[in-house]
Enzyme design. Structure first.
Site: not given
Ligand SMILES: Cc1ncc(COP(=O)(O)O)c(C=O)c1O
Length: 416
Positions: A238, A276-279, A345-346
């Protein structure tokens, strides 16, 4: 120019003639070799961020693991980088399991998420021996028990924490579709503990995405701790990324100071912590390069490029602001104020609503930084869009890791 350049992947610079270079590769050379639009990932920046996350977490909590949230950039090459850097993977659904395994991930280091896991996905858990399943509802438990195999599970809890982010990427609030309120979670935990097949390993919480303040992360720990002592606590992802000049996301260290600080206060010291970092892991490691197709001057100047919401849905999905520049004239100074739009087309197909570009003209290359998160994964075929390629750049060498779709790809699923 410095300000815009600072949004591109670390290590980006400009060549003697002013042309942007990412991973040592010139934007015009990338466009020439791979066409436009093209997403370029600075491999070194990606690896450096993965290492930063693992070392900063390990320095604060002994038993810990970083699991990259694959959904932010679920292509084999990116998942492989994470595997090579020693990370686990969060996978949301069968498709991400498939790419994770193709990337060489150890199934024991995969955590499966999802609020609506199918029978097929639960069967994949059993077949490949995934390490953990984050149970979101009682139906998950029914399905896991029906496999007649043993499974390690964690239970997703709604912490009732509302972070300051767009409603569409908020997940920890009361009323979220993800996870269970504490009372319902407690009931399900009892059931799992009584199950002969399931092993109740711990709890999971995730408050949302693009969060630019550390407090909500810290606040999410106590509600989880209140459900009892377990062996594993997965505290989600997050952390926000830097998209605009004004964004000031906390550093990984600041984020972990707050999160692990709360863990020290509330969680058993011997437990395993997963994040669990993603973004924040991938956003800043990539940029997208487009070609200007038309410039329409009127009350508003529209600069239209050869991509748009087919390769970047972040703007339409949650109003994310990006910045942009002409690849060989990044220094827009008091350049022309334009609306950078796509070819779809939006009217909502806008890449940047209000950005200064230096005398934009047809044929220019436009570079948009910080497109590494959720752009590749949400790419789509709207208006017959051929999804764009992904190129890894490192020390001046570029290699294709996802090819551009072809017209034949567009026809491949149609049955005549
Ligand atoms: C369960 C879970 N973990 C981790 C993430 C990764 O979040 P972020 O990409 O904001 O770090 C998400 C994204 O929505 C998620 O649903």
């Amino acid at each position: 120019m410095g300000a815009l350049l600072s949004l591109f992947p670390p290590g980006s610079d400009v060549d003697a003639d002013g042309m942007l270079r990412v991973g040592g590769c010139r934007a015009d050379a990338l466009a020439g070799e791979f066409g436009t639009p093209v997403m370029v990932v600075a491999e070194q920046a990606l690896r450096a961020r993965a290492r930063e996350y693992t070392s900063e977490l390990a320095a604060r909590w002994r038993r810990s693991r970083v699991a990259f949230a694959s959904k932010a950039f679920p292509c084999t090459a990116v998942q492989r980088v994470m595997v090579e850097e020693g990370l686990g993977l969060d996978v949301a659904g069968g498709g991400e399991i498939v790419t994770a395994l193709a990337a060489g991930a150890d199934p024991a280091l995969l955590v499966l998420h999802g609020n609506a896991k199918s029978d097929e996905e639960i069967a994949m858990v059993a077949e490949h021996g995934l390490g953990l399943v984050a149970v979101d509802n009682a139906d998950d438990v029914d399905r896991l028990e029906a496999t007649r195999r043993r499974h390690d599970v964690i239970v997703r809890v709604i912490p009732n924490v509302e972070a300051a982010t767009h409603a569409h990427v908020l997940t920890g609030h009361e009323g979220s579709k993800f996870g269970l309120a504490p009372a319902a979670a407690a009931e399900l935990i009892e059931r799992i503990e009584a199950s002969p097949r399931l092993r109740m390993r711990g709890l999971h919480v995730h408050v949302g995405s693009q969060i630019l303040d550390v407090e909500p992360f810290a606040q999410s720990v106590a509600p989880v701790a209140a459900l009892g002592e377990f062996d594993v606590y997965d505290l989600g992802g997050g952390l926000g990324a830097r998209y605009t000049y004004d964004d000031r996301p906390p550093s990984v260290g600041e984020y972990l100071d707050a999160l692990v600080g709360a863990a020290r206060e509330h969680l058993p010291p011997g437990a395993e912590l997963i994040i669990e970092p993603g973004r924040s892991m991938v956003a800043s490691a990539a940029a997208t390069i487009y070609r200007v197709v038309t410039v329409k001057r009127g009350k508003i100047t529209f600069v239209a490029v050869d991509g748009g919401m087919g390769d970047n849905l972040e703007v339409a999905l949650f109003d994310q602001r990006f910045e942009a520049g002409i690849a060989d004239r990044l220094d827009s100074g008091d350049g022309e104020l334009v609306t950078l739009v796509g070819r779809h087309c939006e009217s909502g197909d806008v890449l940047v609503d209000g950005v200064r570009l230096d005398a934009p003209r047809v044929g220019d290359l436009v570079a948009v930084p910080a497109t590494g998160a959720y752009c590749h994964t949400m790419a789509n075929n709207y208006n017959g869009n051929r999804r764009i390629p992904v190129v890894f750049a490192q020390e001046g060498a570029a290699r294709l890791v996802v090819r551009r779709e072809t017209w034949d790809d567009l026809l491949a699923r149609d049955v005549y």
